[in-house]
Design an enzyme around this catalytic site. Structure first.
Site, PDB file in Angstrom:
ATOM      1  N   ASN A  62     -42.153 -45.260 -14.906  1.00 54.31           N
ATOM      2  CA  ASN A  62     -42.032 -46.304 -13.895  1.00 54.31           C
ATOM      3  C   ASN A  62     -41.431 -45.687 -12.616  1.00 54.31           C
ATOM      4  O   ASN A  62     -40.904 -44.575 -12.657  1.00 54.31           O
ATOM      5  CB  ASN A  62     -41.126 -47.415 -14.452  1.00 54.31           C
ATOM      6  CG  ASN A  62     -41.283 -48.711 -13.681  1.00 54.31           C
ATOM      7  OD1 ASN A  62     -42.150 -48.822 -12.803  1.00 54.31           O
ATOM      8  ND2 ASN A  62     -40.454 -49.675 -13.981  1.00 54.31           N
ATOM      9  N   ASN A 107     -38.791 -46.015 -11.039  1.00 55.68           N
ATOM     10  CA  ASN A 107     -37.358 -45.697 -10.974  1.00 55.68           C
ATOM     11  C   ASN A 107     -36.933 -44.653 -11.992  1.00 55.68           C
ATOM     12  O   ASN A 107     -35.772 -44.311 -12.086  1.00 55.68           O
ATOM     13  CB  ASN A 107     -36.552 -46.981 -11.207  1.00 55.68           C
ATOM     14  CG  ASN A 107     -36.902 -47.642 -12.538  1.00 55.68           C
ATOM     15  OD1 ASN A 107     -37.848 -47.238 -13.201  1.00 55.68           O
ATOM     16  ND2 ASN A 107     -36.144 -48.632 -12.939  1.00 55.68           N
ATOM     17  N   LYS A 108     -37.863 -44.120 -12.770  1.00 56.95           N
ATOM     18  CA  LYS A 108     -37.460 -43.214 -13.857  1.00 56.95           C
ATOM     19  C   LYS A 108     -37.450 -41.748 -13.387  1.00 56.95           C
ATOM     20  O   LYS A 108     -37.652 -41.464 -12.229  1.00 56.95           O
ATOM     21  CB  LYS A 108     -38.384 -43.421 -15.056  1.00 56.95           C
ATOM     22  CG  LYS A 108     -38.267 -44.845 -15.650  1.00 56.95           C
ATOM     23  CD  LYS A 108     -36.989 -45.076 -16.457  1.00 56.95           C
ATOM     24  CE  LYS A 108     -36.599 -46.535 -16.612  1.00 56.95           C
ATOM     25  NZ  LYS A 108     -37.475 -47.333 -17.459  1.00 56.95           N
ATOM     26  N   MET A 109     -37.223 -40.830 -14.340  1.00 55.38           N
ATOM     27  CA  MET A 109     -36.994 -39.423 -13.967  1.00 55.38           C
ATOM     28  C   MET A 109     -38.184 -38.824 -13.223  1.00 55.38           C
ATOM     29  O   MET A 109     -38.009 -38.103 -12.242  1.00 55.38           O
ATOM     30  CB  MET A 109     -36.685 -38.627 -15.239  1.00 55.38           C
ATOM     31  CG  MET A 109     -36.189 -37.229 -14.985  1.00 55.38           C
ATOM     32  SD  MET A 109     -34.802 -37.141 -13.851  1.00 55.38           S
ATOM     33  CE  MET A 109     -33.410 -37.460 -14.908  1.00 55.38           C
TER      34      MET A 109
END
Ligand SMILES: *Cc1c(COP(=O)(O)O)cnc(C)c1O
Length: 414
Positions: free
Chosen positions: A185, A187-189
């Protein structure tokens, strides 16, 4: 502050050729390449990775593959984001929440065993799966969790959505259990703009997951369906973005670890404010290697923060995280389970300085939507929620930003 994904600058190098070849579909060559690249990252010869439209979809299909259906019970770490639990509810199954231990803030292995025994005694049946969550990237006590799960013959589905490339004893999270769910997504790493993947134990299982993810089509010249399927495959264009992101994965990981080191260094000795760090394991274990996706801390309940007398005095207008512009107006300014006044005051204080800090995830056993689910509780996750705070650590946060944030935190105490 600056909470958005960072592109590698190479996304178009992957997307342009794909578009030129008309590969704007799911199941294009870049999906295959992305999956092979993720398989290499797992470091396991047998594991197969299936790219999917989200981490939530990955968990949903893993549960189906574990045979979870209506009325079954699934053990879920209570301290988590709702996406760990919602797929259990999609299937008409019942989440059984297990509280956290203080070291990693993740599933407490002792409580896990207690929960299994409790459910077997009360229902006469074993829970169908166990979902530990790498909260904020921190590895769970996977060795103990696997030992217990294996002893009772219950499959483990690792929710490594936040823990992409975190390791335990040098081994990648998501490769210990039968399944490992990843999220890409925004906002992920790393991001595919929206997407996820499921690490599967072998080729046959991966084929089955792909089948479910493409509407469960039987092999006939016409559409023949003998099971309910889903439209969960990753699009080829999203896979292009993922492939470009993998070229800067190490930089992203290094950035997050650097943010953590800097916060720890600068906040060391600040009274009432304690950073959450990975526990140190003694040899022969390689220890807990967190990706530090988010940097988190605890504010001492006794510490006085400026403005805490006015905390929660008004209803806020937007949901946490912006929720993609969706607002669902809150009925009240407070609930019966919320962060302490000094935590809310610190959040507001930092917000005024244009710094977006957030409370920790609210435990699922305290969420109204899951109020009827069984829960095996020791009070740890609720205490963490009352006292914890997440600090900005995204890719656009600089060392100078961290210094500014730390100065603001110090100034926020009375
Ligand atoms: C983000 C997240 C998910 C789901 O991932 P999506 O790709 O957003 O569907 C699952 N579990 C946890 C703990 C997460 O943080």
């Amino acid at each position: 502050m600056l909470c958005k994904p960072k592109m590698s600058g190479r996304e178009l190098d992957f997307i342009k050729p794909a578009l030129a070849e008309d590969w704007a579909v799911p199941m294009g060559p870049d999906v295959n390449e992305f999956e092979r690249e993720l398989e290499r990252l797992t470091g396991c010869a047998d594991k197969r990775v299936v790219a999917l439209s989200s981490g939530t979809a990955a968990l949903h299909l893993a549960l189906i593959a574990c045979g979870v259906g209506p009325g079954d019970e699934v053990i879920v770490q209570s301290m988590t984001f709702c996406a760990s639990t919602n797929p259990v509810a999609y299937l008409g199954a019942i989440p059984v929440f297990v509280d956290s231990e203080r070291e990693t803030w993740n599933m407490d292995p002792d409580l896990l065993e207690e929960a299994i025994k409790d459910r077997m005694a009360k229902t006469g049946r074993k829970p169908k799966a166990i979902i530990p969550v790498a909260l904020y990237g921190m590895p769970y006590q996977i060795e103990r969790i696997m030992e217990i799960a294996d002893r009772y013959g219950i499959p483990v589905i690792e929710d490594a959505a936040e823990g992409f490339c975190s390791r335990y004893d040098g081994k990648l999270l998501g490769t210990f259990g039968r399944f490992g769910a990843l999220s890409f997504n925004g906002n992920k790493m790393i991001t595919t703009s929206g997407g996820g993947a499921l690490i599967c134990p072998d080729e046959a299982t991966a084929q089955k997951i792909k089948w479910y993810a493409t509407q469960a089509r039987e092999s006939y010249p016409y559409y023949q369906h003998e099971a309910v399927g889903y439209n969960y495959r990753l699009s080829n264009i999203s896979a292009c973005i993922g492939r470009a992101q993998l070229t800067v994965l190490d930089e992203h990981l290094e950035h997050h670890k650097r943010m953590q080191r800097l916060y720890c260094e600068l906040l060391n000795g600040v009274e009432g404010f304690t950073m959450h760090s990975a526990p140190t394991l003694l040899p022969p274990h390689g220890g807990y290697d967190s990706n530090y996706w988010l940097c988190t801390a605890i504010i001492d309940p006794e510490a006085r923060v400026k403005g805490e007398d006015e905390a929660y005095s008004s209803v806020i207008s937007g949901a946490v995280g912006g929720a993609a512009g969706v607002t669902h107006t809150a009925a009240s300014a407070t609930t019966d389970c919320q962060p302490n006044n000094n935590v809310e005051a610190m959040r507001v204080w930092l917000d005024k300085a244009n710094i977006e800090a957030r409370p920790l995830w609210k435990p699922m056993h305290r969420q109204p939507v899951f109020r009827n689910s069984p829960a095996i509780i020791n009070g740890v996750s609720e205490q963490l929620f009352h006292t914890g705070i997440c600090l900005p650590a995204g890719p656009y946060v600089t060392d100078d930003d961290v210094r500014y944030i730390v100065d603001c935190i110090k100034a926020g105490f009375c």
